[in-house]
Design an enzyme around this catalytic site. Structure first.
Site, PDB file in Angstrom:
ATOM      1  N   GLU A 262      -2.789   3.847   8.918  1.00  0.00           N
ATOM      2  CA  GLU A 262      -1.451   4.419   9.005  1.00  0.00           C
ATOM      3  C   GLU A 262      -1.190   4.954   7.616  1.00  0.00           C
ATOM      4  O   GLU A 262      -1.161   4.195   6.650  1.00  0.00           O
ATOM      5  CB  GLU A 262      -0.487   3.314   9.438  1.00  0.00           C
ATOM      6  CG  GLU A 262       0.875   3.816   9.825  1.00  0.00           C
ATOM      7  CD  GLU A 262       1.835   3.723   8.667  1.00  0.00           C
ATOM      8  OE1 GLU A 262       1.814   4.659   7.826  1.00  0.00           O
ATOM      9  OE2 GLU A 262       2.568   2.743   8.601  1.00  0.00           O
ATOM     10  N   CYS A 299       7.124   3.874   5.182  1.00  0.00           N
ATOM     11  CA  CYS A 299       6.337   4.911   5.857  1.00  0.00           C
ATOM     12  C   CYS A 299       7.250   5.813   6.677  1.00  0.00           C
ATOM     13  O   CYS A 299       6.891   6.943   6.983  1.00  0.00           O
ATOM     14  CB  CYS A 299       5.315   4.305   6.803  1.00  0.00           C
ATOM     15  SG  CYS A 299       4.620   2.760   6.266  1.00  0.00           S
ATOM     16  N   GLU A 389       3.983  13.990   1.280  1.00  0.00           N
ATOM     17  CA  GLU A 389       4.848  12.826   1.167  1.00  0.00           C
ATOM     18  C   GLU A 389       5.079  12.490  -0.299  1.00  0.00           C
ATOM     19  O   GLU A 389       4.134  12.456  -1.094  1.00  0.00           O
ATOM     20  CB  GLU A 389       4.191  11.630   1.881  1.00  0.00           C
ATOM     21  CG  GLU A 389       5.058  10.383   1.872  1.00  0.00           C
ATOM     22  CD  GLU A 389       4.374   9.181   2.546  1.00  0.00           C
ATOM     23  OE1 GLU A 389       3.153   9.240   2.794  1.00  0.00           O
ATOM     24  OE2 GLU A 389       5.074   8.191   2.807  1.00  0.00           O
TER      25      GLU A 389
END
Lengths: 517, 517
Positions: A262, A299, A389
């Site tokens: 992930e 996340c 990100e």
């Protein structure tokens, strides 16, 4: 805490040590942690392999009790665990108490899942001895665990996604022995939690190789773990570069294995016009609360927000800027994460298409200062670097010229863990037209909420197309996470006497079955 | 047959052509087939992408009817299809008629599966607005198709694992548009079958991009297909080198995608002592029948047989040798496969540890001559090259000194599609001790049968650990194959008005649901 690591229930040490770092100060914490040797790593894998055939055939009730025993053992140590995790992660006590509850709740959820037995996927095709032209033999299949699993602790969930976190809980629930590589940002927390698991292994009389914990400040043992032939799957939560590195190691093995990584997600949030008109200031404040929660180290942090230029957006921005200006610098998980955040913000602010809208007080070597940035739809579409990100308390607002550009921007995105729509009834037609795009892009779609806060439940999907994860067919949170560690096996005309209990005619484990004539 | 390929329902041609080869003679068959251009390949992928959002949201009944319409369209053309497949594959009429029945049966099985709706995996966590400290929002998840799928036709199943075969049927059932790369060994068969699918697409008023068929004699378009960004998963049945090549292309994409490659397996068969004592000659004859069936060109061909040295094995060998000596050379699928078989046999016969036990008449440039080889347990364990698949009518008998060596040999094997035990009641304790090994090694475990002949049913697993397949969590035969092409999506607090039908409160598609409080 003696700083040893745990190989099949045994405390082991080595000549080389490292220290935990206090997140708030960047200074070494008392206590030396032994670095796992290559020999001990191999031993952990071999013990896991030896434990596998026994552990995987334990009755569901045995595994469920084991998971519950881990939860109880964690609760027994909760004060020490939370106290150490506060030092190592910089996260506040309330959050860590909550995270411990989430961790034990997760273990207990998987205990229920194991007892219910759907995971075993028993399907039976009855024998048809009279069928022409050929009779059909008795065929019955079930899901069995894949083998020993390597789990990598995550920096941002020192409890719920580390040693006894979701990956470990779901792998153990499936019947896979687990070797955890602790995250070097919280070696002490990891050891305390690992001791709780080791104690539960012993208490439940399971093979000692069911669980091992390895420690190292670097990457060599982690790669060696993934490369070890005994390991059959990998669970990882962390950076894109880390996930890609493990995927490459796994793919280069003589026997390639699945990696459930992930990795990275910017979790787009779209404000649709009617919702924005109806509650711009509330949305602005809630947005900042979400993006700055625990220094934005999630996340599911809302990394970009998309809305149409106009007076409603201006009201939203005014409220958001006011809220963000008041966000104090917050301790980040590690000095490395704090400096990576600074670099990410610097790269955005140097971008000609991006303006800083609001800023909390500047960060320090260990704290991240909140930032709100803005760009235009055209600039965003022209520069893929704006989709990277930035892990921390910031977000990028994308001002679009019309609603058609919303769809265009969503289509331009890579895979995401989440996508969010804020909408009122008047927005439904537009929302309905965007939904198919979001389904293709994300693992979870939310309305009128914020993506931070992931429910641990039966229907949860914490996953999504690459690069959100390495495998869009899976979730790392919630009951369905168990399926990552299972594979089907079919038994053709095997005599009942030697069938595994899960498949015997008498169904001694009382598993749910689907039978077909 | 005009030799065009099919791009979104349109017949297209190009300047470059190739010809089908008659398997029996190695000579070109009449008819030129256009080689798909890179532009048309890209068009097929783009059309599939454009068709996806519509096709994936068709009601289950619509997709089920579509699959049944394909089956009917194939039956309408069955004479022409079988006649052409006989020429191109060298397989006899009876086998191809059977295979056509298997193909239409497979399509109809998936129609049932789609109607039943378990594939949609609907799970609902009801909202808990009163929960403390935080309310739970309504959460509901379902499985959605992954996107357009690339399917590669297999040489050895020109119908059941080619254009309208199991991969295509399961991908369409899931809601994925399909682009098939025809196997160059049967371009005419592929085109006839492709026309049947294209006709069904039109008849069911589905988007034209739901299906395309590309043709080429080489590998460039196949690689380009897997590399195309619109493609989200790959189904492949073929050689290990072919599967590994596609896996490498898929892993190197900007967005890596899953490849479901069913590759190589030697399908160990173990004769346990009591069964061998009770019926050595019958087993010997049945073994040869299985290994030589249709020139042994099955993924499930019994490539090695393991039994203990002694008088019972001698009786088995006598019967097997007698049967094998009488096996005539059989036409193989392609001259290339025939010569690869010759090379495989030559490499075994040159191996010092291997003896030829029996031989049918020698093969030719297009026919494979049956061969029975033998080695000892120690030699087998010492030489991993003896575990390589030799595709054709041969098998290697491994004589072991005791039953402990049986376990040792099974442990030494790589992943397999199948593993078989012949056993009587007195063998149960030994069989029970071997079963855990077989579970770790194979996707299907059989007793007292032969691995050739794969039932298309609900519980079938035609899969297994690498290198049997690229992904042990899946099957390419049977109802569970649909799961390869699905991924979960969770919907959090999405208003019922815009939820997809599968998740609406009124459940208009009447899908099975699991609900949790």
């Amino acid at each position: 805490m003696d700083g040893s690591y745990l190989i099949g229930g045994q405390r082991r040490t080595s000549a080389q040590t490292f220290q935990g770092i206090e997140a708030a100060t960047g200074q070494a914490l008392p206590g030396d942690f032994a670095v796992t040797t290559p020999e001990d790593l191999a031993l952990a894998c071999t013990l896991a392999e030896q434990a596998f055939d026994h552990f995987r055939e334990t009755a569901p009730e045995t595994r469920a009790t084991f998971l519950e025993t881990i939860a109880t053992a964690l609760e027994k140590r909760s004060e020490a665990i939370v106290a150490r995790a506060m030092l190592e992660s910089g996260l506040p006590q309330g959050r860590l108490n909550g995270e411990l509850g989430r961790t034990t709740g997760q273990l207990r959820l998987f205990a229920s899942v194991v007892r219910e037995g759907d995971w075993a996927g028993v399907v039976i095709d009855k024998a048809l001895p009279e069928r022409a032209p050929l009779p059909r033999p008795d065929l019955r299949s079930r899901q069995i665990p894949v083998g020993p699993v390597a789990v990598f602790g995550a920096s941002n969930f020192p409890l719920a996604f580390s040693v006894a976190g979701g990956d470990t809980a779901s792998a153990l629930a499936a019947g896979c022995p687990v070797v955890v590589k602790a995250h070097p940002a919280h070696p002490g927390t990891s050891l305390l939690v690992g001791q709780a698991i080791a104690e539960a292994v012993e208490q439940c009389s399971l093979p000692s190789g069911t669980f091992s914990l390895i420690q190292e400040p670097g990457y060599a043992m982690g790669s060696a773990l993934v490369a070890h032939p005994a390991i059959k799957a990998v669970g990882f939560t962390g950076s894109r570069s880390g996930g890609l590195a493990l995927m490459a190691v796994a793919a280069a093995r003589a026997e390639p294995i699945p990696v459930y990584a992930e990795m990275s997600s910017i979790n787009p949030v779209v404000l649709l016009p009617a919702a924005l008109a109806a509650r711009a200031p509330e949305l602005g404040r809630a947005y900042v609360a979400s993006l700055s929660l625990f220094a934005g180290q999630f996340c599911t942090n809302p990394g970009i927000l998309i809305a149409q230029t106009g007076p409603d957006l201006d009201r939203f921005l005014a409220a958001a800027c006011e809220a963000l200006n008041a966000v104090p610098p917050q301790v980040m998980l590690t000095p490395g994460i704090a400096s990576a955040y600074d670099r990410g913000i610097a790269s955005l602010t140097e971008n000609e298409g991006v303006q800083v809208l609001a800023a909390g007080a500047d960060g320090t070597a260990t704290c991240g200062g909140a930032r709100l940035l803005v760009t235009d739809g055209n600039d965003f579409l022209a520069d893929p670097s704006l989709t990277h990100e930035v892990f921390g308390p910031s977000s990028l607002i994308v001002r679009v010229r019309d609603t058609a550009q919303i769809a265009q921007i969503l289509e331009s995105l890579q895979g995401q863990l989440t996508a969010t729509l804020h909408l009122d009834e008047a927005d439904y037609p537009l929302a309905a037209s965007l939904l198919p795009i979001l389904e293709r892009k994300a693992g979870r779609i939310l309305a009128n909420g914020w993506p931070t806060g992931v429910e641990v439940s039966r229907s949860m999907v914490h996953g999504g197309p690459f690069p959100a994860t390495s495998d869009p067919r899976t979730t790392s949170v919630g009951a369905m996470a168990i399926h990552r560690f299972l594979r089907p096996v079919c038994y053709q005309a095997i005599p009942d006497a030697i069938l595994p209990p899960a498949l015997k005619a008498s169904n001694p484990q009382n598993l749910p079955r689907r039978e077909f004539d």
